[in-house]
Design a protein around this motif. Structure first.
Motif, PDB file in Angstrom:
ATOM      1  N   THR A 154      28.908  30.235  35.291  1.00 13.45           N
ATOM      2  CA  THR A 154      29.152  30.006  36.716  1.00 13.45           C
ATOM      3  C   THR A 154      28.023  30.499  37.595  1.00 13.45           C
ATOM      4  O   THR A 154      28.100  30.353  38.809  1.00 13.45           O
ATOM      5  CB  THR A 154      30.450  30.688  37.157  1.00 13.45           C
ATOM      6  OG1 THR A 154      30.383  32.070  36.836  1.00 13.45           O
ATOM      7  CG2 THR A 154      31.635  30.057  36.480  1.00 13.45           C
ATOM      8  N   ALA A 155      26.997  31.103  36.996  1.00 18.63           N
ATOM      9  CA  ALA A 155      25.881  31.549  37.813  1.00 18.63           C
ATOM     10  C   ALA A 155      24.597  31.302  37.069  1.00 18.63           C
ATOM     11  O   ALA A 155      24.536  31.455  35.862  1.00 18.63           O
ATOM     12  CB  ALA A 155      26.013  33.040  38.138  1.00 18.63           C
ATOM     13  N   VAL A 164      33.524  34.274  51.345  1.00 20.26           N
ATOM     14  CA  VAL A 164      33.130  33.718  50.051  1.00 20.26           C
ATOM     15  C   VAL A 164      34.323  32.994  49.464  1.00 20.26           C
ATOM     16  O   VAL A 164      35.474  33.328  49.744  1.00 20.26           O
ATOM     17  CB  VAL A 164      32.641  34.812  49.074  1.00 20.26           C
ATOM     18  CG1 VAL A 164      31.446  35.554  49.659  1.00 20.26           C
ATOM     19  CG2 VAL A 164      33.756  35.789  48.732  1.00 20.26           C
ATOM     20  N   ARG A 165      34.054  32.020  48.634  1.00 16.70           N
ATOM     21  CA  ARG A 165      35.133  31.269  48.003  1.00 16.70           C
ATOM     22  C   ARG A 165      35.730  32.096  46.872  1.00 16.70           C
ATOM     23  O   ARG A 165      35.010  32.613  46.019  1.00 16.70           O
ATOM     24  CB  ARG A 165      34.611  29.933  47.481  1.00 16.70           C
ATOM     25  CG  ARG A 165      35.709  29.004  46.974  1.00 16.70           C
ATOM     26  CD  ARG A 165      35.167  27.630  46.625  1.00 16.70           C
ATOM     27  NE  ARG A 165      34.800  26.881  47.819  1.00 16.70           N
ATOM     28  CZ  ARG A 165      35.663  26.271  48.624  1.00 16.70           C
ATOM     29  NH1 ARG A 165      36.957  26.367  48.380  1.00 16.70           N
ATOM     30  NH2 ARG A 165      35.239  25.597  49.662  1.00 16.70           N
ATOM     31  N   SER A 166      37.069  32.209  46.864  1.00 12.08           N
ATOM     32  CA  SER A 166      37.746  33.039  45.866  1.00 12.08           C
ATOM     33  C   SER A 166      38.425  32.237  44.770  1.00 12.08           C
ATOM     34  O   SER A 166      38.985  32.808  43.839  1.00 12.08           O
ATOM     35  CB  SER A 166      38.792  33.937  46.554  1.00 12.08           C
ATOM     36  OG  SER A 166      39.769  33.144  47.201  1.00 12.08           O
ATOM     37  N   SER A 167      38.388  30.915  44.852  1.00  9.41           N
ATOM     38  CA  SER A 167      38.909  30.058  43.785  1.00  9.41           C
ATOM     39  C   SER A 167      38.260  28.693  43.926  1.00  9.41           C
ATOM     40  O   SER A 167      37.748  28.344  44.995  1.00  9.41           O
ATOM     41  CB  SER A 167      40.438  29.953  43.858  1.00  9.41           C
ATOM     42  OG  SER A 167      40.826  29.269  45.034  1.00  9.41           O
ATOM     43  N   GLU A 181      31.025  25.358  45.788  1.00  7.23           N
ATOM     44  CA  GLU A 181      31.301  25.848  44.440  1.00  7.23           C
ATOM     45  C   GLU A 181      31.954  27.226  44.474  1.00  7.23           C
ATOM     46  O   GLU A 181      31.726  28.020  45.391  1.00  7.23           O
ATOM     47  CB  GLU A 181      29.996  25.943  43.639  1.00  7.23           C
ATOM     48  CG  GLU A 181      29.273  24.613  43.457  1.00  7.23           C
ATOM     49  CD  GLU A 181      28.415  24.220  44.644  1.00  7.23           C
ATOM     50  OE1 GLU A 181      27.841  23.126  44.607  1.00  7.23           O
ATOM     51  OE2 GLU A 181      28.316  24.999  45.624  1.00  7.23           O
ATOM     52  N   PHE A 182      32.739  27.508  43.450  1.00  3.34           N
ATOM     53  CA  PHE A 182      33.299  28.842  43.240  1.00  3.34           C
ATOM     54  C   PHE A 182      32.499  29.517  42.146  1.00  3.34           C
ATOM     55  O   PHE A 182      32.311  28.979  41.056  1.00  3.34           O
ATOM     56  CB  PHE A 182      34.776  28.755  42.834  1.00  3.34           C
ATOM     57  CG  PHE A 182      35.284  30.031  42.208  1.00  3.34           C
ATOM     58  CD1 PHE A 182      35.426  31.193  42.970  1.00  3.34           C
ATOM     59  CD2 PHE A 182      35.604  30.085  40.847  1.00  3.34           C
ATOM     60  CE1 PHE A 182      35.876  32.374  42.393  1.00  3.34           C
ATOM     61  CE2 PHE A 182      36.056  31.256  40.272  1.00  3.34           C
ATOM     62  CZ  PHE A 182      36.195  32.399  41.035  1.00  3.34           C
ATOM     63  N   PHE A 183      32.022  30.739  42.423  1.00  2.72           N
ATOM     64  CA  PHE A 183      31.251  31.511  41.452  1.00  2.72           C
ATOM     65  C   PHE A 183      32.026  32.772  41.100  1.00  2.72           C
ATOM     66  O   PHE A 183      32.375  33.560  41.980  1.00  2.72           O
ATOM     67  CB  PHE A 183      29.882  31.886  42.028  1.00  2.72           C
ATOM     68  CG  PHE A 183      29.043  30.706  42.443  1.00  2.72           C
ATOM     69  CD1 PHE A 183      28.361  29.952  41.506  1.00  2.72           C
ATOM     70  CD2 PHE A 183      28.944  30.348  43.787  1.00  2.72           C
ATOM     71  CE1 PHE A 183      27.582  28.869  41.895  1.00  2.72           C
ATOM     72  CE2 PHE A 183      28.186  29.266  44.181  1.00  2.72           C
ATOM     73  CZ  PHE A 183      27.499  28.522  43.233  1.00  2.72           C
ATOM     74  N   GLU A 184      32.270  32.974  39.830  1.00  2.00           N
ATOM     75  CA  GLU A 184      33.093  34.098  39.386  1.00  2.00           C
ATOM     76  C   GLU A 184      32.532  35.449  39.795  1.00  2.00           C
ATOM     77  O   GLU A 184      33.280  36.391  40.031  1.00  2.00           O
ATOM     78  CB  GLU A 184      33.258  34.065  37.860  1.00  2.00           C
ATOM     79  CG  GLU A 184      34.384  33.176  37.375  1.00  2.00           C
ATOM     80  CD  GLU A 184      34.751  33.458  35.936  1.00  2.00           C
ATOM     81  OE1 GLU A 184      34.005  34.213  35.264  1.00  2.00           O
ATOM     82  OE2 GLU A 184      35.772  32.936  35.480  1.00  2.00           O
ATOM     83  N   ARG A 185      31.207  35.553  39.879  1.00  3.25           N
ATOM     84  CA  ARG A 185      30.608  36.857  40.154  1.00  3.25           C
ATOM     85  C   ARG A 185      30.761  37.300  41.607  1.00  3.25           C
ATOM     86  O   ARG A 185      30.693  38.487  41.901  1.00  3.25           O
ATOM     87  CB  ARG A 185      29.118  36.836  39.819  1.00  3.25           C
ATOM     88  CG  ARG A 185      28.793  36.670  38.354  1.00  3.25           C
ATOM     89  CD  ARG A 185      27.369  37.119  38.080  1.00  3.25           C
ATOM     90  NE  ARG A 185      26.384  36.468  38.929  1.00  3.25           N
ATOM     91  CZ  ARG A 185      25.137  36.888  39.082  1.00  3.25           C
ATOM     92  NH1 ARG A 185      24.730  37.978  38.441  1.00  3.25           N
ATOM     93  NH2 ARG A 185      24.286  36.244  39.850  1.00  3.25           N
ATOM     94  N   SER A 205      29.636  40.183  32.304  1.00  2.00           N
ATOM     95  CA  SER A 205      29.336  38.862  32.843  1.00  2.00           C
ATOM     96  C   SER A 205      29.532  38.783  34.353  1.00  2.00           C
ATOM     97  O   SER A 205      29.049  37.854  34.997  1.00  2.00           O
ATOM     98  CB  SER A 205      30.232  37.811  32.171  1.00  2.00           C
ATOM     99  OG  SER A 205      31.593  38.052  32.461  1.00  2.00           O
ATOM    100  N   LEU A 206      30.234  39.751  34.939  1.00  4.09           N
ATOM    101  CA  LEU A 206      30.456  39.744  36.388  1.00  4.09           C
ATOM    102  C   LEU A 206      29.465  40.630  37.135  1.00  4.09           C
ATOM    103  O   LEU A 206      29.557  40.766  38.357  1.00  4.09           O
ATOM    104  CB  LEU A 206      31.887  40.199  36.701  1.00  4.09           C
ATOM    105  CG  LEU A 206      33.011  39.310  36.158  1.00  4.09           C
ATOM    106  CD1 LEU A 206      34.371  39.880  36.540  1.00  4.09           C
ATOM    107  CD2 LEU A 206      32.880  37.876  36.681  1.00  4.09           C
TER     108      LEU A 206
END
Length: 491
Positions: free
Chosen positions: A335-336, A435-438, A256-260, A391-392
Motif C-alpha cells: 500500500t505504500a 487522511v483517509r481511514s478506509s 487512495e487509502f494507505f495503511e501506514r 510494515s506500518l
C-alpha cells in the motif's frame, strides 16, 4: 529557419496553444487537467487573466530562493522567449503532423539549451543510480512520460501482488496505478528531458500564457532541473495556508487509502506543522506569501529489513527498475511505495522531531459519507502512542517542500472543500489534518461530499460509517486512471 519564418511559426503556435486554454467569444474551456484552471461556465477575459496572474505569482522563481534550504537541490536554466516560442512551434508541428516524435529541425535549434540541461542533469544525478525531475516554472511535462512503460509496470505490480497475496482489491489496483505513473517521472538524460518538454501540451499551454501580450511584460521562465528523491506514494501532503498560518493538511493522493497513514497521522501532522512553522513560515511571509497552497513530501531513509523484502524488478522494465530498485520501506500489503537515500551533501537539514508538547486530539464531525480521520493539534502531551513498527512504520527522516500553488477554488484542496470551508477552518483554523481511514468504495466517496465522525485518542479508536454503494472495478479504475493522468503535481 529565418527570423521572419520563426516569428510566423511562433505566432501560429501561440494561437494554437491559446485555443486549448479557452473558447473564442470570451468564455473558457479549461484543459482537462487538475493543474489547469478549474473554471466552470462563462468567464470574462479579465477573470481568466486574473487567474493566470495568480499562477504566475507562485511560479518557481517566486519562492525557490527563499526555500532553497528546504526543497530539492535545483538548477534554474533561463528559457528565452525565442526558445519558448520554438517549443510551442515544435509542439504545434507534432499535432499538425499527427506524430509522436518531434521534428529534428526543432531539436537541432534547441541544441544549446539541451547542452545546458545536460550539464545540470549530470551534476544533480550524482552517479549512475541517480535521477532528476525536469519541469518548467509552472508545470512539468508529466503528460509525456512513457505510458507504455507505466502500463507494463502496473501489470507487473498486479501480477506480483496476485502471486504473493490474495487477489488485489480496487484500492490495491489504484495504488499500483499510482506507483506505475510515479515510477516513470524521473529523467536521466538531456535528450529525454527536452523531448518531453517539446511533446508536452501542458508546457506548450503554460508558455503560451507566459508569452501572451497580457503577461509577457513579466516574462520569467526557466527549465528547472531538480534532484529526484524517490519516495512513497503515500508520503506527499498538501497544506492550506491563510495569513501565513498552516491551518489545514491533507494527504495529497486522497483517493487512495494507505495503511501506514492512519496510525502515523498524529506524528505526521505534528512533524509537518513544526517543519512549516520553524523553517518555512517566516521566510515565505518575508517574500510576500500570505495565502497559498503548499505541498510537502516525506523522504525516508532505507532500512535493511525493508530492502531485503524488496522484490526483483523484471529486466524488461529497466527504466522502471532504475527508479524503484533503490527504494525502501515497502509495506507487506503493497500500500505504500518506497524511499531511497538522498545525497547527504546536497540534502537540506530538515529532520523534524515532533515537539513533546504538541499532540493529537479529537476534532470535528460530519455526515456518514466516507471514512476520513480529522485530526487537530493541542497542547496536551501524548507520549503514550508509540510510533508503529514493521510494515506500518513511517519514518519522518526528511521533509521537503515540493511546490507552492495559488490559493483559491482552482486548486485541489484534497479532503477539504474550498466552497464550503474556505471561510471556516481553512481560513481561521485551528490546525487540522485529514487522511483517509478506509478505502473509497463509491463515486461519492472518491469525490467526498461530507466526512465521517471520527474520534482520535491514544488508542486510535474510530467511530464512523462509510458510504457502501458498490462501484464496479472497471469504472473505478477508469476514473482513477483519468485522475492520475491529470493530477496536479507541478513538482
Amino acid at each position: 529557419m529565418s527570423g521572419e519564418a520563426s516569428g510566423e511559426a511562433s505566432g501560429d503556435s501561440l494561437s494554437a496553444a491559446k485555443s486549448k486554454l479557452r473558447k473564442t467569444g470570451g468564455s473558457t474551456d479549461p484543459v482537462k487537467d487538475r493543474s489547469a484552471p478549474n473554471i466552470k461556465g462563462i468567464m470574462s477575459d479579465a477573470k481568466v487573466n486574473e487567474y493566470y496572474e495568480s499562477v504566475l505569482d507562485v511560479n518557481l522563481e517566486r519562492w525557490i530562493d527563499s526555500l532553497e534550504a528546504v526543497t530539492f537541490p535545483t538548477d534554474m536554466i533561463p528559457l528565452s522567449q525565442s526558445d519558448a516560442a520554438l517549443i510551442i512551434a515544435a509542439n504545434a508541428d507534432l499535432t499538425k503532423r499527427k506524430s509522436s516524435e518531434p521534428d529534428q529541425k526543432f531539436m537541432t535549434q534547441l541544441i544549446a539549451l539541451t547542452v545546458r540541461v545536460g550539464e545540470s542533469i549530470d551534476r544533480l544525478r550524482g552517479g549512475a543510480g541517480g535521477a532528476v525531475f525536469v519541469k518548467l516554472s509552472c508545470r512539468s511535462p508529466k503528460d509525456k512520460t512513457s505510458k507504455s512503460l507505466s502500463t507494463q509496470y502496473y501489470k507487473y505490480l498486479i501480477d506480483r501482488f496476485t502471486h504473493t497475496h490474495s487477489p488485489p482489491s480496487d484500492n490495491d489496483k489504484l495504488i499500483a496505478l499510482l506507483k506505475a505513473n510515479t515510477a516513470v517521472l524521473p529523467c536521466y538524460t538531456a535528450i529525454e528531458a527536452i523531448t518531453r518538454i517539446v511533446k508536452s501540451d501542458r508546457i506548450s499551454e503554460d508558455l503560451a500564457v507566459a508569452l501572451d501580450k497580457t503577461h509577457v511584460s513579466r516574462y520569467e521562465q526557466h527549465i528547472a532541473v531538480r534532484k529526484w528523491y524517490p519516495h512513497g506514494v503515500d508520503s506527499e501532503f498538501r497544506g492550506l495556508v491563510c495569513g501565513g498560518e498552516l491551518n489545514c493538511l491533507t494527504q495529497y493522493n486522497y483517493i487512495e487509502f494507505f495503511e501506514r497513514i492512519p496510525p502515523n497521522a498524529a506524528r505526521i501532522g505534528t512533524a509537518i506543522k513544526h517543519f512549516y512553522d520553524t523553517k518555512c513560515k517566516h521566510k515565505l511571509l518575508s517574500a510576500g506569501f500570505k495565502d497559498f497552497v503548499i505541498d510537502f513530501v516525506v523522504v525516508e531513509k532505507p532500512h535493511p529489513a525493508s530492502l531485503a523484502a524488496q522484490p526483483p524488478i523484471p529486466t524488461d522494465l529497466t527504466t522502471a527498475a532504475t527508479a524503484t530498485t533503490t527504494t525502501a520501506t515497502a509495506t507487506a500489503t503493497a500500500t505504500a511505495a518506497t524511499a531511497a537515500p538522498s545525497d547527504a551533501k546536497s540534502a537540506p537539514d530538515t529532520k523534524t522531531a515532533a515537539p513533546s508538547s504538541v499532540a493529537v486530539a479529537s476534532s470535528g464531525s460530519g455526515g456518514s459519507v466516507g471514512s476520513v480521520l480529522k485530526i487537530g493539534l493541542t497542547s496536551r502531551a501524548d507520549s503514550s502512542t508509540p510510533a508503529p513498527t514493521g510494515s506500518l512504520a513511517f519514518s519522518l527522516d526528511e521533509i521537503y517542500v515540493i511546490e507552492i500553488n495559488p490559493w483559491g477554488p482552482s486548486t485541489d484542496c484534497g479532503l477539504f472543500d474550498f466552497k464550503t470551508e474556505s471561510e471556516g477552518v481553512m481560513r481561521s483554523g485551528p490546525f487540522e489534518l485529514r487522511v483517509r481511514s478506509s478505502p473509497a468504495v463509491g463515486i461519492k466517496d472518491v469525490r467526498l461530499t461530507s466526512l465521517s465522525h471520527c474520534i482520535i485518542d491514544a488508542r486510535w479508536t474510530v467511530d464512523g460509517g462509510r458510504w457502501t454503494a458498490p462501484l464496479t472495478a472497471s469504472l473505478f479504475l477508469l476514473l482513477l486512471w483519468c485522475s492520475l493522468l491529470l493530477r496536479q503535481k507541478k513538482i
